[in-house]
Design an enzyme around this catalytic site. Structure first.
Site, PDB file in Angstrom:
ATOM      1  N   LYS A  14      -6.733 -23.162  76.135  1.00  0.00           N
ATOM      2  CA  LYS A  14      -6.816 -24.443  76.848  1.00  0.00           C
ATOM      3  C   LYS A  14      -7.207 -24.244  78.310  1.00  0.00           C
ATOM      4  CE  LYS A  14      -2.542 -25.823  75.892  1.00  0.00           C
ATOM      5  NZ  LYS A  14      -2.024 -24.693  75.079  1.00  0.00           N
ATOM      6  N   ARG A  89       3.304 -33.024  75.251  1.00  0.00           N
ATOM      7  CA  ARG A  89       3.814 -32.022  74.318  1.00  0.00           C
ATOM      8  C   ARG A  89       4.861 -32.589  73.378  1.00  0.00           C
ATOM      9  NH1 ARG A  89       2.728 -27.231  77.764  1.00  0.00           N
ATOM     10  NH2 ARG A  89       3.299 -25.291  76.766  1.00  0.00           N
ATOM     11  N   ARG A 128      -2.495 -11.158  77.454  1.00  0.00           N
ATOM     12  CA  ARG A 128      -2.491 -11.902  78.718  1.00  0.00           C
ATOM     13  C   ARG A 128      -1.311 -11.470  79.594  1.00  0.00           C
ATOM     14  NH1 ARG A 128      -2.284 -18.418  78.550  1.00  0.00           N
ATOM     15  NH2 ARG A 128      -0.031 -18.185  78.558  1.00  0.00           N
ATOM     16  N   ARG A 134       3.206 -13.713  84.042  1.00  0.00           N
ATOM     17  CA  ARG A 134       4.100 -14.774  83.559  1.00  0.00           C
ATOM     18  C   ARG A 134       5.242 -14.172  82.759  1.00  0.00           C
ATOM     19  NH1 ARG A 134       0.933 -19.921  81.149  1.00  0.00           N
ATOM     20  NH2 ARG A 134       2.937 -20.037  80.112  1.00  0.00           N
ATOM     21  N   ARG A 146       8.042 -19.905  71.883  1.00  0.00           N
ATOM     22  CA  ARG A 146       7.117 -20.937  72.387  1.00  0.00           C
ATOM     23  C   ARG A 146       6.265 -21.508  71.251  1.00  0.00           C
ATOM     24  NH1 ARG A 146       4.214 -17.500  76.571  1.00  0.00           N
ATOM     25  NH2 ARG A 146       2.921 -19.313  76.994  1.00  0.00           N
TER      26      ARG A 146
HETATM   27  P1  AMP Z   1       2.213 -23.670  79.670  1.00  0.00           P
HETATM   28  O1  AMP Z   1       1.712 -23.115  80.963  1.00  0.00           O
HETATM   29  O2  AMP Z   1       1.530 -24.959  79.280  1.00  0.00           O
HETATM   30  O3  AMP Z   1       2.198 -22.647  78.561  1.00  0.00           O
HETATM   31  O4  AMP Z   1       3.744 -24.056  79.901  1.00  0.00           O
HETATM   32  C1  AMP Z   1       4.722 -23.088  80.237  1.00  0.00           C
HETATM   33  C2  AMP Z   1       6.116 -23.663  80.026  1.00  0.00           C
HETATM   34  O5  AMP Z   1       6.286 -24.801  80.878  1.00  0.00           O
HETATM   35  C3  AMP Z   1       6.401 -24.180  78.625  1.00  0.00           C
HETATM   36  O6  AMP Z   1       6.851 -23.161  77.764  1.00  0.00           O
HETATM   37  C4  AMP Z   1       7.487 -25.218  78.906  1.00  0.00           C
HETATM   38  O7  AMP Z   1       8.741 -24.588  79.146  1.00  0.00           O
HETATM   39  C5  AMP Z   1       7.026 -25.824  80.219  1.00  0.00           C
HETATM   40  N1  AMP Z   1       6.135 -26.990  80.016  1.00  0.00           N
HETATM   41  C6  AMP Z   1       4.820 -27.085  80.386  1.00  0.00           C
HETATM   42  N2  AMP Z   1       4.307 -28.283  80.074  1.00  0.00           N
HETATM   43  C7  AMP Z   1       5.312 -28.964  79.467  1.00  0.00           C
HETATM   44  C8  AMP Z   1       5.408 -30.264  78.893  1.00  0.00           C
HETATM   45  N3  AMP Z   1       4.364 -31.113  78.854  1.00  0.00           N
HETATM   46  N4  AMP Z   1       6.608 -30.641  78.372  1.00  0.00           N
HETATM   47  C9  AMP Z   1       7.669 -29.817  78.405  1.00  0.00           C
HETATM   48  N5  AMP Z   1       7.644 -28.572  78.910  1.00  0.00           N
HETATM   49  C10 AMP Z   1       6.483 -28.143  79.444  1.00  0.00           C
END
Ligand code: AMP
Length: 191
Positions: A14, A89, A128, A134, A146
Site C-alpha cells: 500500500k 480498518r 522490511r 518498525r 497483525r
Molecule cells: P500500518 O502502518 O498501517 O501497518 O499500521 C501500524 C499499526 O498502527 C497497526 O498495527 C495498528 O496498531 C495501528 N493502526 C494504523 N491504522 C489504524 C487504523 N485505521 N485503525 C486502527 N489501528 C490502526
C-alpha cells in the site's frame, strides 16, 4: 474530488503504490499508521497510548483514528482528493468516513484492494523489518498477530464497499509498475 482507499493486509504494498498514485493524481496521502507514528515521535499522550497497542500488533480504538482523519480532512479543504492508506480498518471506521465525507458533499470514489497471500506477506514484512526500524516488523509472532487482526476486523470492510459497487481487487504480487498500471486502469473506470 478523487477519493481512493488503498486496501490490503500489512505488507501488501500500500505504501509503495500510494507514492506512485500521489504523484500521478496529486492527492493528499492519509496513512493512519504514519500519523500514529508521528504522534509517537512527538511523544504526545495519544502517541504513548497508541504505541502500547501498536507494539502488540493490535488495532488502536476507532475513535482515535477517526479523530485524526477528521482533522486532516478539515486541514485540506481544497485538495484534489485523498488517498486513504491503512484506513478504514473496521466497518465502524468505514461508516464514520462516509459520514465525514458526506458532510463535505464528497464520497469515496473506489476502494482498490491489493491481494497478497499470507506467506508472501510474512516474508515481505520480515525483510522490511531489517531496514524499517518498525518494532512491529521485527518478529514472526507479531507479524502474524497483525495479519490475524486484518483477517478478523479489517476484511469485512471490503464487503462494505463491494455492497456500494465501489470495490476492485488487484493482484499485489508482481512488478511494482505493472501493478500500478492495473491501479490506474481501475481508477479510470471510477472517476
Ligand atoms: P500500518 O502502518 O498501517 O501497518 O499500521 C501500524 C499499526 O498502527 C497497526 O498495527 C495498528 O496498531 C495501528 N493502526 C494504523 N491504522 C489504524 C487504523 N485505521 N485503525 C486502527 N489501528 C490502526
Amino acid at each position: 474530488m478523487l477519493n481512493l482507499i488503498l486496501f490490503g493486509p500489512p505488507g501488501a504494498g500500500k505504501g509503495t503504490q500510494s507514492e506512485k498514485i500521489i504523484s500521478e493524481y496529486k492527492l493528499i496521502h492519509l496513512s493512519t499508521g504514519d500519523l500514529l507514528r508521528s504522534e509517537i515521535q512527538a511523544g504526545s499522550e495519544l502517541g504513548l497510548k497508541a504505541k502500547t497497542l501498536m507494539d502488540q500488533g493490535i488495532l488502536v480504538p476507532d475513535e482515535v483514528v477517526i479523530g485524526m482523519i477528521d482533522n486532516k480532512l478539515k486541514e485540506h479543504r481544497d485538495a484534489a482528493g485523498f488517498i486513504f492508506d491503512g484506513f478504514p480498518r473496521t466497518v465502524k471506521q468505514s461508516e464514520a468516513l462516509d459520514e465525514l465525507l458526506s458532510s463535505y458533499n464528497e464520497s469515496i470514489s473506489v476502494m482498490i484492494a491489493l491481494v497478497v497471500d499470507d506467506n508472501e506477506l510474512l516474508a515481505r514484512l520480515l525483510n522490511r523489518g531489517k531496514t524499517s526500524g518498525r518494532p512491529d516488523d521485527q518478529n514472526e509472532q507479531l507479524i502474524s498477530k497483525r495479519i490475524q487482526e486484518y483477517n478478523n476486523k479489517t476484511k469485512p470492510v471490503a464487503d462494505y464497499y463491494q455492497n456500494q459497487n465501489k470495490f476492485v481487487a488487484i493482484d499485489g504480487i508482481g512488478e511494482i509498475d505493472f501493478i500500478f498500471g492495473e491501479i490506474t486502469k481501475a481508477i479510470s473506470k471510477f472517476r
